[in-house]
Design a protein around this motif. Structure first.
Motif, PDB file in Angstrom:
ATOM      1  N   GLN A  20       8.158   8.913  -0.767  1.00  0.00           N
ATOM      2  CA  GLN A  20       6.777   8.565  -1.127  1.00  0.00           C
ATOM      3  C   GLN A  20       6.786   7.358  -2.067  1.00  0.00           C
ATOM      4  OE1 GLN A  20       5.052  12.073  -2.876  1.00  0.00           O
ATOM      5  NE2 GLN A  20       5.288  13.312  -1.020  1.00  0.00           N
ATOM      6  N   ILE A  21       5.935   6.378  -1.753  1.00  0.00           N
ATOM      7  CA  ILE A  21       5.832   5.163  -2.575  1.00  0.00           C
ATOM      8  C   ILE A  21       4.359   4.852  -2.797  1.00  0.00           C
ATOM      9  CG2 ILE A  21       6.464   2.723  -2.785  1.00  0.00           C
ATOM     10  CD1 ILE A  21       8.615   3.223  -0.668  1.00  0.00           C
ATOM     11  N   ASP A  22       3.994   4.643  -4.054  1.00  0.00           N
ATOM     12  CA  ASP A  22       2.628   4.234  -4.362  1.00  0.00           C
ATOM     13  C   ASP A  22       2.431   2.766  -3.994  1.00  0.00           C
ATOM     14  OD1 ASP A  22       2.048   6.754  -5.390  1.00  0.00           O
ATOM     15  OD2 ASP A  22       2.720   6.191  -7.413  1.00  0.00           O
ATOM     16  N   GLY A  23       1.183   2.358  -3.803  1.00  0.00           N
ATOM     17  CA  GLY A  23       0.898   0.971  -3.454  1.00  0.00           C
ATOM     18  C   GLY A  23       1.290  -0.008  -4.555  1.00  0.00           C
ATOM     19  N   ASN A  24       1.840  -1.182  -4.164  1.00  0.00           N
ATOM     20  CA  ASN A  24       2.305  -2.194  -5.123  1.00  0.00           C
ATOM     21  C   ASN A  24       1.757  -3.554  -4.695  1.00  0.00           C
ATOM     22  OD1 ASN A  24       4.668  -0.894  -6.991  1.00  0.00           O
ATOM     23  ND2 ASN A  24       4.647   0.053  -4.956  1.00  0.00           N
TER      24      ASN A  24
ATOM     25  N   ARG B 295       0.857  -1.196   0.000  1.00  0.00           N
ATOM     26  CA  ARG B 295       0.000   0.000   0.000  1.00  0.00           C
ATOM     27  C   ARG B 295       0.890   1.241   0.000  1.00  0.00           C
ATOM     28  NH1 ARG B 295      -2.397  -1.533   5.908  1.00  0.00           N
ATOM     29  NH2 ARG B 295      -0.422  -1.425   7.072  1.00  0.00           N
ATOM     30  N   SER B 296       0.246   2.388  -0.225  1.00  0.00           N
ATOM     31  CA  SER B 296       1.019   3.629  -0.309  1.00  0.00           C
ATOM     32  C   SER B 296       1.739   3.908   1.007  1.00  0.00           C
ATOM     33  CB  SER B 296       0.098   4.802  -0.654  1.00  0.00           C
ATOM     34  OG  SER B 296      -0.475   4.627  -1.935  1.00  0.00           O
ATOM     35  N   VAL B 297       2.979   4.388   0.868  1.00  0.00           N
ATOM     36  CA  VAL B 297       3.817   4.642   2.037  1.00  0.00           C
ATOM     37  C   VAL B 297       4.413   6.044   1.923  1.00  0.00           C
ATOM     38  CG1 VAL B 297       5.896   3.952   3.293  1.00  0.00           C
ATOM     39  CG2 VAL B 297       4.390   2.197   2.304  1.00  0.00           C
ATOM     40  N   GLU B 298       4.523   6.744   3.043  1.00  0.00           N
ATOM     41  CA  GLU B 298       5.221   8.035   3.098  1.00  0.00           C
ATOM     42  C   GLU B 298       5.966   8.138   4.415  1.00  0.00           C
ATOM     43  OE1 GLU B 298       4.427  12.878   2.620  1.00  0.00           O
ATOM     44  OE2 GLU B 298       2.800  11.428   2.274  1.00  0.00           O
ATOM     45  N   ARG B 299       7.229   8.496   4.326  1.00  0.00           N
ATOM     46  CA  ARG B 299       8.061   8.665   5.515  1.00  0.00           C
ATOM     47  C   ARG B 299       8.853   9.974   5.368  1.00  0.00           C
ATOM     48  NH1 ARG B 299       5.400   4.963   6.849  1.00  0.00           N
ATOM     49  NH2 ARG B 299       6.023   2.947   7.743  1.00  0.00           N
ATOM     50  N   THR B 300       9.102  10.617   6.512  1.00  0.00           N
ATOM     51  CA  THR B 300       9.891  11.859   6.524  1.00  0.00           C
ATOM     52  C   THR B 300      10.899  11.805   7.659  1.00  0.00           C
ATOM     53  OG1 THR B 300       8.038  13.160   5.625  1.00  0.00           O
ATOM     54  CG2 THR B 300       9.848  14.377   6.671  1.00  0.00           C
ATOM     55  N   VAL B 301      12.137  12.126   7.330  1.00  0.00           N
ATOM     56  CA  VAL B 301      13.174  12.298   8.344  1.00  0.00           C
ATOM     57  C   VAL B 301      13.725  13.716   8.197  1.00  0.00           C
ATOM     58  CG1 VAL B 301      13.787   9.855   8.456  1.00  0.00           C
ATOM     59  CG2 VAL B 301      14.961  11.359   6.842  1.00  0.00           C
ATOM     60  N   PHE B 302      14.358  14.207   9.256  1.00  0.00           N
ATOM     61  CA  PHE B 302      14.844  15.587   9.238  1.00  0.00           C
ATOM     62  C   PHE B 302      16.351  15.647   9.476  1.00  0.00           C
ATOM     63  CE2 PHE B 302      10.367  16.245   9.993  1.00  0.00           C
ATOM     64  CZ  PHE B 302      10.090  17.424   9.311  1.00  0.00           C
ATOM     65  N   PHE B 303      16.989  16.492   8.694  1.00  0.00           N
ATOM     66  CA  PHE B 303      18.367  16.882   8.953  1.00  0.00           C
ATOM     67  C   PHE B 303      18.348  18.199   9.728  1.00  0.00           C
ATOM     68  CE2 PHE B 303      18.617  14.480   4.960  1.00  0.00           C
ATOM     69  CZ  PHE B 303      19.604  13.547   5.273  1.00  0.00           C
ATOM     70  N   GLU B 304      19.202  18.296  10.722  1.00  0.00           N
ATOM     71  CA  GLU B 304      19.376  19.558  11.439  1.00  0.00           C
ATOM     72  C   GLU B 304      20.615  20.250  10.871  1.00  0.00           C
ATOM     73  OE1 GLU B 304      19.639  18.351  15.502  1.00  0.00           O
ATOM     74  OE2 GLU B 304      17.457  18.224  15.743  1.00  0.00           O
ATOM     75  N   VAL B 305      20.402  21.288  10.084  1.00  0.00           N
ATOM     76  CA  VAL B 305      21.478  21.981   9.381  1.00  0.00           C
ATOM     77  C   VAL B 305      21.744  23.318  10.071  1.00  0.00           C
ATOM     78  CG1 VAL B 305      22.231  22.970   7.190  1.00  0.00           C
ATOM     79  CG2 VAL B 305      20.851  20.881   7.216  1.00  0.00           C
ATOM     80  N   ARG B 306      22.993  23.517  10.458  1.00  0.00           N
ATOM     81  CA  ARG B 306      23.423  24.778  11.078  1.00  0.00           C
ATOM     82  C   ARG B 306      24.529  25.372  10.225  1.00  0.00           C
ATOM     83  NH1 ARG B 306      25.842  23.754  16.320  1.00  0.00           N
ATOM     84  NH2 ARG B 306      25.188  25.826  17.031  1.00  0.00           N
ATOM     85  N   SER B 307      24.291  26.583   9.738  1.00  0.00           N
ATOM     86  CA  SER B 307      25.290  27.205   8.876  1.00  0.00           C
ATOM     87  C   SER B 307      25.029  28.703   8.795  1.00  0.00           C
ATOM     88  CB  SER B 307      25.250  26.597   7.469  1.00  0.00           C
ATOM     89  OG  SER B 307      26.242  27.190   6.645  1.00  0.00           O
ATOM     90  N   ASN B 308      26.071  29.454   8.418  1.00  0.00           N
ATOM     91  CA  ASN B 308      25.923  30.879   8.148  1.00  0.00           C
ATOM     92  C   ASN B 308      26.221  31.173   6.681  1.00  0.00           C
ATOM     93  OD1 ASN B 308      28.678  30.348   8.235  1.00  0.00           O
ATOM     94  ND2 ASN B 308      29.208  32.334   9.109  1.00  0.00           N
ATOM     95  N   ALA B 309      25.956  30.197   5.811  1.00  0.00           N
ATOM     96  CA  ALA B 309      26.245  30.337   4.387  1.00  0.00           C
ATOM     97  C   ALA B 309      25.090  29.739   3.574  1.00  0.00           C
ATOM     98  CB  ALA B 309      27.554  29.636   4.036  1.00  0.00           C
ATOM     99  N   GLN B 310      25.095  30.038   2.287  1.00  0.00           N
ATOM    100  CA  GLN B 310      24.159  29.402   1.381  1.00  0.00           C
ATOM    101  C   GLN B 310      24.582  27.936   1.207  1.00  0.00           C
ATOM    102  OE1 GLN B 310      21.354  30.735  -0.053  1.00  0.00           O
ATOM    103  NE2 GLN B 310      20.932  28.650  -0.740  1.00  0.00           N
TER     104      GLN B 310
END
Length: 312
Positions: free
Chosen positions: A289-293, A215-230
């Protein structure tokens, strides 16, 4: 598998050290009728900070550079005071950089009161007061150039000029007798650190369980980015955007979004520019994101994704 890359009062009398000139005869000079004062100071301060690289935006503590000041006196006894202003900095002393202002202070002690004042004559809080007796004398002092921690400024070279003024203070009111400027330069290095929020400090890889791919699946993980630049990020997929079956059955495609931007996993050179922000910290989501299979072969599927963050 994700692999991020880790790329710094009240009015007070200052205790001066005093020296007296000797060996000068009456034939060598004419004693002035009024007190005369002259101020000298370090002409330039290259502010390098705790680690020698300049101002570190992630360093929580303050660091001070010493400014040597000397006031010379000639003539009858008089009282004086020293005060300071920052040239062209507006209401708050600041050093100008490529796109930001770096605020700074000049103090009589590392954690003491500031001697900056928007008033040309200073005020009771900014003045450093003293007095001289008759004759040739000098008094020296140390001032502390301090940059408050936690300023979210971009990397680059910052510069400015504090001006020091010495006034004779007598019954007729303050009288400016001399002033001197100090050139201040401060480098700010571009820095970057990245952590996986769900993996813990220092962990650079983690496994993501996608559960039932029928079935359809969605997962999210987060990076914590610290910077003073682009910042830009490069993303690569071992299987070019497909979850490979452990026994070689047809793979299952998936979509990947980094910082809400879809990533072309079929292109191994793809990069994503992160949003330009004046904050030192930003959470960067990685969304799968993955559609159901329902007709996919049974068994385990996997892919390895590497995300590399870089200063642009």
């Amino acid at each position: 598998m994700m692999r991020p890359l880790d790329l710094f009062t009240p009015l007070a009398v200052l205790a001066f050290a005093t020296t007296f000139a000797t060996g000068v005869s009456a034939q060598d000079f004419i004693e002035p009728q009024a007190c005369e004062l002259e101020i000298t100071a370090d002409s330039a301060i290259d502010w390098r900070g705790l680690y020698g690289r300049g101002y570190e935006v992630f360093e929580p503590g303050e660091y001070s550079e010493v400014v040597m000041v000397e006031i010379r006196h000639m003539g009858p006894p008089c009282e004086f005071f020293l005060t300071a202003a920052s040239i062209g900095a507006g209401s708050r002393p600041a050093l100008m950089g490529p796109s930001d202002m770096l605020y700074y202070d000049l103090r009589r002690e590392p954690s003491g009161p500031s001697i900056f004042s928007p008033d040309f004559l200073g005020d009771q809080f900014s003045r450093i007061s003293g007095q001289f007796g008759a004759g040739f004398q000098s008094q020296s002092a140390l001032l502390y150039l301090t940059i408050p921690a936690g300023q979210a400024v971009r990397g680059g070279a910052y510069a400015g000029q504090p001006i020091l003024r010495v006034f004779r203070d007598d019954m007729d009111g303050p009288d400016l007798l001399d002033e001197v400027t100090v050139d201040v330069s401060v480098p700010v290095p571009a820095v970057l650190s990245v952590e996986l929020a769900d993996a813990g400090p220092g962990v650079r890889a983690m496994d993501i369980d996608l559960g039932d791919l029928g079935r359809s699946v969605e997962r999210t993980v987060f990076f914590e980015v610290r910077s003073n630049a682009q910042i830009v990020a490069s993303v690569s997929s071992q299987n070019r955007g497909r979850l490979a079956h452990f026994a070689g059955a047809p793979g299952i495609p998936y979509r990947l979004m980094l910082a809400d931007k879809e990533v072309d996993l079929d292109n191994p050179a793809t990069t994503v520019s992160l949003n330009n922000t004046s904050a030192l910290y930003q959470p960067v989501p990685l969304n799968i994101q993955i559609d159901g299979n329902e007709n996919a072969a049974a068994g385990s599927y996997s892919d390895s994704v590497t995300v590399t963050f870089m200063v642009d």
